[in-house]
Design an enzyme around this catalytic site. Structure first.
Site, PDB file in Angstrom:
ATOM      1  N   GLN A  45      -8.459 -75.046  61.222  1.00 41.23           N
ATOM      2  CA  GLN A  45      -6.776 -75.746  62.793  1.00 41.23           C
ATOM      3  C   GLN A  45      -8.340 -77.160  63.208  1.00 41.23           C
ATOM      4  O   GLN A  45      -7.397 -76.907  63.986  1.00 41.23           O
ATOM      5  CB  GLN A  45      -6.872 -74.507  63.400  1.00 41.23           C
ATOM      6  CG  GLN A  45      -5.591 -73.337  62.952  1.00 41.23           C
ATOM      7  CD  GLN A  45      -6.275 -72.154  63.386  1.00 41.23           C
ATOM      8  OE1 GLN A  45      -5.836 -71.649  62.993  1.00 41.23           O
ATOM      9  NE2 GLN A  45      -5.964 -72.565  64.823  1.00 41.23           N
ATOM     10  N   PHE A  47      -2.956 -69.081  62.538  1.00 36.83           N
ATOM     11  CA  PHE A  47      -2.703 -67.931  63.268  1.00 36.83           C
ATOM     12  C   PHE A  47      -4.123 -67.399  63.939  1.00 36.83           C
ATOM     13  O   PHE A  47      -4.549 -67.018  64.444  1.00 36.83           O
ATOM     14  CB  PHE A  47      -2.728 -67.218  62.765  1.00 36.83           C
ATOM     15  CG  PHE A  47      -1.056 -66.989  61.883  1.00 36.83           C
ATOM     16  CD1 PHE A  47       0.209 -67.012  62.735  1.00 36.83           C
ATOM     17  CD2 PHE A  47      -0.417 -67.069  60.213  1.00 36.83           C
ATOM     18  CE1 PHE A  47       1.382 -67.579  62.670  1.00 36.83           C
ATOM     19  CE2 PHE A  47       0.343 -66.923  59.823  1.00 36.83           C
ATOM     20  CZ  PHE A  47       1.287 -67.579  61.026  1.00 36.83           C
ATOM     21  N   GLU A  61      -9.657 -71.364  62.953  1.00 39.11           N
ATOM     22  CA  GLU A  61     -10.234 -72.393  63.532  1.00 39.11           C
ATOM     23  C   GLU A  61     -11.860 -71.919  63.833  1.00 39.11           C
ATOM     24  O   GLU A  61     -11.940 -73.323  63.515  1.00 39.11           O
ATOM     25  CB  GLU A  61     -10.056 -71.358  65.171  1.00 39.11           C
ATOM     26  CG  GLU A  61      -9.934 -72.641  66.403  1.00 39.11           C
ATOM     27  CD  GLU A  61      -9.897 -71.441  68.012  1.00 39.11           C
ATOM     28  OE1 GLU A  61      -9.283 -70.740  67.562  1.00 39.11           O
ATOM     29  OE2 GLU A  61     -10.550 -72.257  68.993  1.00 39.11           O
ATOM     30  N   ARG A  81     -10.575 -64.064  77.924  1.00 36.44           N
ATOM     31  CA  ARG A  81      -9.382 -63.980  77.722  1.00 36.44           C
ATOM     32  C   ARG A  81      -8.725 -62.424  78.268  1.00 36.44           C
ATOM     33  O   ARG A  81      -7.312 -63.005  78.516  1.00 36.44           O
ATOM     34  CB  ARG A  81      -8.897 -64.739  76.896  1.00 36.44           C
ATOM     35  CG  ARG A  81      -6.923 -65.117  76.271  1.00 36.44           C
ATOM     36  CD  ARG A  81      -6.830 -65.760  75.452  1.00 36.44           C
ATOM     37  NE  ARG A  81      -6.910 -67.738  76.026  1.00 36.44           N
ATOM     38  CZ  ARG A  81      -6.456 -68.533  76.722  1.00 36.44           C
ATOM     39  NH1 ARG A  81      -4.486 -67.690  77.303  1.00 36.44           N
ATOM     40  NH2 ARG A  81      -6.661 -69.553  77.093  1.00 36.44           N
ATOM     41  N   ARG A 100      -3.982 -65.312  66.958  1.00 35.80           N
ATOM     42  CA  ARG A 100      -2.817 -65.608  68.411  1.00 35.80           C
ATOM     43  C   ARG A 100      -2.745 -64.439  69.819  1.00 35.80           C
ATOM     44  O   ARG A 100      -2.553 -63.359  69.980  1.00 35.80           O
ATOM     45  CB  ARG A 100      -1.668 -65.002  67.007  1.00 35.80           C
ATOM     46  CG  ARG A 100       0.289 -65.867  67.742  1.00 35.80           C
ATOM     47  CD  ARG A 100       1.365 -65.825  67.134  1.00 35.80           C
ATOM     48  NE  ARG A 100       1.687 -66.821  67.063  1.00 35.80           N
ATOM     49  CZ  ARG A 100       2.668 -66.953  66.866  1.00 35.80           C
ATOM     50  NH1 ARG A 100       3.117 -66.093  65.341  1.00 35.80           N
ATOM     51  NH2 ARG A 100       3.751 -67.488  66.974  1.00 35.80           N
ATOM     52  N   PHE A 148      -5.629 -64.110  71.182  1.00 34.05           N
ATOM     53  CA  PHE A 148      -6.861 -65.061  71.981  1.00 34.05           C
ATOM     54  C   PHE A 148      -7.410 -64.046  72.836  1.00 34.05           C
ATOM     55  O   PHE A 148      -8.354 -63.807  73.216  1.00 34.05           O
ATOM     56  CB  PHE A 148      -6.971 -66.214  72.158  1.00 34.05           C
ATOM     57  CG  PHE A 148      -8.457 -66.839  71.865  1.00 34.05           C
ATOM     58  CD1 PHE A 148      -9.299 -66.755  70.711  1.00 34.05           C
ATOM     59  CD2 PHE A 148      -9.514 -66.820  72.060  1.00 34.05           C
ATOM     60  CE1 PHE A 148      -9.997 -67.607  70.778  1.00 34.05           C
ATOM     61  CE2 PHE A 148     -10.597 -67.813  73.428  1.00 34.05           C
ATOM     62  CZ  PHE A 148     -11.151 -67.883  71.514  1.00 34.05           C
ATOM     63  N   THR A 176     -10.455 -71.479  77.569  1.00 33.11           N
ATOM     64  CA  THR A 176     -10.490 -71.635  78.591  1.00 33.11           C
ATOM     65  C   THR A 176     -12.260 -71.969  78.785  1.00 33.11           C
ATOM     66  O   THR A 176     -12.648 -72.228  80.111  1.00 33.11           O
ATOM     67  CB  THR A 176     -10.692 -70.108  79.402  1.00 33.11           C
ATOM     68  OG1 THR A 176     -11.659 -69.570  78.073  1.00 33.11           O
ATOM     69  CG2 THR A 176      -9.548 -68.833  78.879  1.00 33.11           C
ATOM     70  N   ALA A 217      -5.014 -72.387  71.267  1.00 28.89           N
ATOM     71  CA  ALA A 217      -4.971 -72.226  73.073  1.00 28.89           C
ATOM     72  C   ALA A 217      -3.665 -72.528  72.708  1.00 28.89           C
ATOM     73  O   ALA A 217      -2.538 -72.967  73.755  1.00 28.89           O
ATOM     74  CB  ALA A 217      -5.744 -72.443  73.645  1.00 28.89           C
ATOM     75  N   GLU A 222       1.174 -68.735  71.409  1.00 25.50           N
ATOM     76  CA  GLU A 222       0.980 -67.512  71.433  1.00 25.50           C
ATOM     77  C   GLU A 222       1.829 -66.764  72.482  1.00 25.50           C
ATOM     78  O   GLU A 222       1.679 -65.323  72.369  1.00 25.50           O
ATOM     79  CB  GLU A 222      -0.725 -67.528  71.486  1.00 25.50           C
ATOM     80  CG  GLU A 222      -1.152 -67.797  71.261  1.00 25.50           C
ATOM     81  CD  GLU A 222      -2.902 -68.762  72.001  1.00 25.50           C
ATOM     82  OE1 GLU A 222      -2.927 -69.503  72.393  1.00 25.50           O
ATOM     83  OE2 GLU A 222      -3.573 -68.027  70.645  1.00 25.50           O
TER      84      GLU A 222
HETATM   85  N1  MTE Z   1       3.428 -70.497  64.029  1.00 25.52           N
HETATM   86  C1  MTE Z   1       3.406 -70.842  62.386  1.00 25.52           C
HETATM   87  N2  MTE Z   1       4.180 -70.892  61.865  1.00 25.52           N
HETATM   88  N3  MTE Z   1       1.968 -70.706  61.950  1.00 25.52           N
HETATM   89  C2  MTE Z   1       1.107 -70.510  62.776  1.00 25.52           C
HETATM   90  O1  MTE Z   1      -0.562 -69.803  61.841  1.00 25.52           O
HETATM   91  N4  MTE Z   1      -0.201 -70.370  64.998  1.00 25.52           N
HETATM   92  C3  MTE Z   1      -0.097 -69.717  66.423  1.00 25.52           C
HETATM   93  C4  MTE Z   1       1.219 -69.975  67.110  1.00 25.52           C
HETATM   94  N5  MTE Z   1       2.030 -70.716  66.144  1.00 25.52           N
HETATM   95  C5  MTE Z   1       0.238 -70.182  64.180  1.00 25.52           C
HETATM   96  C6  MTE Z   1       1.869 -70.259  64.701  1.00 25.52           C
HETATM   97  C7  MTE Z   1      -1.299 -70.227  67.459  1.00 25.52           C
HETATM   98  S1  MTE Z   1      -2.554 -68.664  67.127  1.00 25.52           S
HETATM   99  C8  MTE Z   1      -1.245 -71.678  68.358  1.00 25.52           C
HETATM  100  S2  MTE Z   1      -3.200 -70.983  69.411  1.00 25.52           S
HETATM  101  C9  MTE Z   1      -0.273 -72.484  67.679  1.00 25.52           C
HETATM  102  O2  MTE Z   1       0.551 -71.777  66.599  1.00 25.52           O
HETATM  103  C10 MTE Z   1      -1.343 -73.635  68.239  1.00 25.52           C
HETATM  104  O3  MTE Z   1      -0.124 -74.444  67.618  1.00 25.52           O
HETATM  105  P1  MTE Z   1       0.604 -74.916  69.208  1.00 25.52           P
HETATM  106  O4  MTE Z   1      -1.217 -75.249  69.469  1.00 25.52           O
HETATM  107  O5  MTE Z   1       0.343 -76.864  68.134  1.00 25.52           O
HETATM  108  O6  MTE Z   1       1.155 -74.243  70.013  1.00 25.52           O
HETATM  109 MO1  MOS Z   2      -5.261 -69.287  68.097  1.00 25.83          MO
HETATM  110  S1  MOS Z   2      -5.322 -67.560  68.338  1.00 25.83           S
HETATM  111  O1  MOS Z   2      -5.515 -70.042  69.381  1.00 25.83           O
HETATM  112  O2  MOS Z   2      -5.852 -70.011  66.905  1.00 25.83           O
END
Ligand code: MTE
Ligand code: MOS
Length: 790
Positions: free
Chosen positions: A220, A251, A255, A333, A365, A367, A465, A534, A740
């Site tokens: 990520q 997820f 990161e 958070r 997800r 955090f 944050t 985030a 999230e």
């Molecule tokens: N959705 C899918 N399908 N796969 C993922 O790994 N990660 C989640 C969320 N949704 C994730 C997901 C997490 S932890 C975050 S922070 C956000 O997607 C990151 O992507 P975005 O900032 O584009 O929403």
């Molecule tokens: Mo999502 S826990 O901020 O990668």
């Protein structure tokens, strides 16, 4: 097209645009057919070798001796690395200025699964053979495996820059507690959760000319992988390029924790001068990587007789594992979300990170948000049971209100509070009251099966944050034939970011989406990026894409104006649906391609970068005050369950969700995020249980012992709606982040379970339900409810 007010989708729809319109995920068909390429699907470079980590079998031990000679004697084994073989910095800690995470262990190991050595060989089978021959002698030391032990031993991970204890306080909680007519006191725990991305951690490193390296990584955070690879090898970052084709899920687990495996692959490639791939199998991935932080909390809350929360004191301790990783930001958070949607007039919340001999826990997800929110929801559920109030009504009573009762405990005003509206709309559409009454009737006559209904509102702060991380970049390239390559700093992990960014780009340039190709994320296209995390990927990168497109449009307008015979009046040109035209003018519309060819011939640059940073946010940890979030996302869920009092098993009968994504960029994608987030939250709260033995060894390291929600665990009747007519100010086309926030809606399942479990006991039964609410935990709670004296 720029003249169209972007916050009003109704007006935009007069022109054809992919924005705010349902669409498939841009890789959806390829995901289904198997044509989507992940790191391991890329064509194998010539001479590819396999790298594998040799991990510590002990939770805590001194490394007394290491010897790789026998392994190296094995034909086909190319290298074995120990800490002393690292040419640069032996550290991959993601926090600036902290160096507490050696890539390969030095004189001590701190958890089972910590990397001690790295072997590179012709095949995975040879790596395994070689690993067995690498001699590492340990002197086992006592290990601290739980939060409780860490508290007893006073083992906390110090904050690198601030006091280790983070305290946020307002009003006079002690006096208000003393005066409160009803007190709810107790402790609770939430459990770990494995990310269980379908694609495990993987990196491929290839040596280029002059010692430079190119990596393909499932991360990520490609810029941080670049940074760590450069540091580990002692190179400048210009010598390292990182590409991310896509991830099979991140997820949060990719990161920070992709970086170590990438750095090892890079180390292997730079020394053997052959390409090296590191790809963990499921057991290795689960054993060697960190999880969602378990949290322990002790709380003391005061209520009025009618359910007003008057005072709250809470102390949180998270299990950080053996090193920093992002634990402090995650704790922050958690503290920021202790209020959820409720005004806390007198409050003190404080938290610390415990250091245990576990893999270092990491982003997941939400955090920390889910862990913090769980505590206040547990308190509210207990209060509702004690006071015999409808838990939904009790929650409504405590919502943020008008000024000054719209201030969070850390001093940010909850602006644009959509919770009252979501509450009203969802209560009506889900027929909460009627169904609750029906359930009471059902429970009165059903002896062994009870039903329950729960309502969960959510408020979630959007922004990193760590304020400076709120920045993003894009590089938009138009070719002379009018087709476009879009590069932005975000990564695709299934969440649909590329689909959204393509829609934004196509909208800004007035093109059909087929003319825009989203390129793999690469550090040589967009540098110095933040993690896609985030939930802010679309918010930040969307603004950067828009900025780049605006720049390009402003260069193309005069060219088009000249061709359309309105030279000198570029502002009259509109780009839409692959054409450029002047509304109301008889002159035929130009093809976008005609404009770009003319621009090229007139020596006008057809590529541009865009940049964005979130304005006006910041937080002072010393005073516990500030505005850490650009805005809040809101949502609500009503969950109905049925519990078997004989087995402790449950079914989710129906879920109604109303979620606020502002003016959705792509509603189909957002709906998918809401559904997926909710189900993943249900997994954390009901079936996913991470267990270790008394030596700190993970017992649940594969799907046969670790249960994630399957299709059959999804709600039987699943109704997800996005809040309509809800544009957000100062975001990309009025949209809100979605990744999230829906995760926490799943706490409604716990409230529903408690309702059902309580029905096994007399009225006002205070349910004692552990988290996760596995069948065993539910059965124990049912047994306890049954024995409450009537
Ligand atoms: N959705 C899918 N399908 N796969 C993922 O790994 N990660 C989640 C969320 N949704 C994730 C997901 C997490 S932890 C975050 S922070 C956000 O997607 C990151 O992507 P975005 O900032 O584009 O929403
Ligand atoms: Mo999502 S826990 O901020 O990668």
């Amino acid at each position: 097209m720029g003249a169209i007010p972007s916050e009003r989708p109704s007006q935009e729809s007069e022109l054809r645009t992919p924005l705010h319109a349902p669409s498939l995920h841009e890789s959806g068909l390829k995901h289904t057919s198997g044509e989507a390429l992940y790191v391991d699907d890329l064509p194998a470079p010539q001479g590819l070798l396999t790298g594998q980590v040799i991990a510590s079998p002990h939770a805590h031990a001194r490394v007394v001796r290491r010897d790789a000679r026998k392994a190296l004697a094995l034909p086909g084994v190319h290298a074995v690395f120990f800490a002393q073989d690292i040419p640069g910095v032996n550290d991959v800690c993601p926090v600036r200025g902290v160096h507490d995470e050696p890539l390969l262990a030095t004189d001590e190991v701190h958890c089972v699964g910590q990397a001690v050595a790295f072997v590179v060989a012709e095949s995975a089978a040879l790596c395994r053979k070689a690993s067995a021959l690498v001699e590492v002698e340990y002197e086992v030391l006592p290990a601290c495996l739980t939060i409780r032990e860490a508290i007893e031993q006073n083992r906390f991970i110090p904050h690198p820059f601030f006091p280790t204890h983070h305290v946020i306080r307002r009003g006079e909680p002690e006096a208000a507690l003393m005066a409160a007519p009803v007190r709810i006191q107790g402790e609770c725990m939430t459990g770990a959760q494995d990310h269980f991305y379908l694609e495990t951690q993987v990196s491929l490193a290839v040596l280029e000319e002059d010692g430079a390296l190119r990596l393909w990584s499932s991360t990520q955070h490609p810029s941080e992988v670049q940074e760590k690879v450069a540091e580990v090898l002692g190179l400048g970052r210009h010598q390292v390029t990182v590409e991310v084709p896509r991830m099979g899920g991140g997820f949060g687990g990719k990161e920070t924790q992709a970086a170590g495996f990438a750095a090892l692959a890079a180390l292997g490639a730079s020394v053997t001068r052959r390409p090296v791939k590191v790809w963990l199998n499921r057991d290795q991935d689960m054993e060697q990587t960190g999880k969602r932080h378990p949290f322990w909390a002790r709380y003391d809350a005061g209520f009025s007789e009618d359910g007003q929360l008057l005072a709250l004191k809470a102390e949180l301790v998270s299990d950080g594992g053996w090193s920093n990783d992002l634990s402090h930001a995650i704790l922050d958070r958690a503290l920021f979300h202790m209020d959820n949607t409720y005004f806390l007039p007198n409050v003190e919340v404080a938290g610390r990170v415990a250091r245990t001999n576990q893999p270092s826990n990491t982003a997941f997800r939400g955090f920390g948000g889910p862990q913090g929110m769980y505590v206040v929801e547990e308190i509210l559920n207990r209060a509702a049971e004690r006071l015999a109030l409808d838990p939904a009504e009790l929650r409504r009573k405590n919502y943020y209100r008008e000024v000054p009762e719209n201030q969070t405990h850390y001093g940010q005003a909850v602006e644009g509070n959509r919770i009252p509206r979501i509450h009203a709309e969802l209560m009506a559409s889900s027929e909460y009251q009627r169904r609750r009454a029906e359930i009471e009737q059902f429970n009165a006559t059903s002896k062994w099966t009870k039903r329950g209904i729960g309502y969960q509102p959510v408020k979630f702060g959007i922004s990193f944050t760590t304020s400076f991380l709120n920045q993003a970049g894009a590089l938009v390239v138009i070719y002379a034939d009018g087709t476009v390559q879009l590069n932005h700093g975000g990564t695709e992990m299934g969440q649909g970011l590329h689909t959204k960014m393509r829609a934004v780009c196509a909208h800004e340039l007035g093109l059909p989406v087929e003319h825009v190709r989203v390129m793999t994320t690469a550090t040589d296209k967009v540098p110095n990026t933040s993690a896609t995390a985030a939930s802010s990927g679309a918010d930040l990168n969307g603004m950067a894409v828009k900025a780049a497109c605006e720049e390009l449009r402003s260069r193309l307008r005069p060219v088009a104006a000249k061709l359309l015979q309105v030279e000198g009046q570029p502002e009259r040109v509109v780009f839409s649906d692959g054409k450029a035209f002047v509304p109301g003018l008889a002159q035929r519309a130009l093809l976008f391609e005609e404009v770009t060819r003319a621009a090229y011939a007139s020596q006008i640059s057809l590529s541009a970068t865009g940049y964005y940073k979130t304005p006006d946010i910041g937080y002072d940890r010393m005073t516990g005050r500030g505005k850490p979030f650009h805005y809040y996302a809101f949502g609500g869920a009503v969950v109905e369950v049925e519990v078997s009092g004989l087995t402790g098993e449950h079914r989710i009968r129906r879920v109604d969700i109303l979620h606020d994504v502002g003016s959705s960029l792509v509603p189909t994608i957002d709906k998918g995020q809401v559904e997926g987030g909710f189900v993943q939250g249900v997994g954390w709260l009901t079936c996913e249980e991470v267990l270790i033995n008394d030596k700190g060894r993970l017992l649940t390291h594969s799907p046969d012992t670790y249960k994630i929600p399957a299709l059959g665990d999804t709600p039987e009747d699943f109704r997800v709606d996005l809040l309509q007519r809800a544009p957000q100010d100062n975001t990309i086309h009025g949209s809100k982040a979605v990744g999230e926030p829906p995760f926490m809606l799943a706490i409604g399942a716990v409230t529903a379970l408690r309702h059902a479990i309580g029905a096994f006991g007399p009225p006002r039964t205070e349910v004692q339900l552990a988290s996760p609410a596995t069948p065993e935990a539910i059965l124990r709670a049912v047994e306890a409810a049954r024995t409450v004296p009537r």
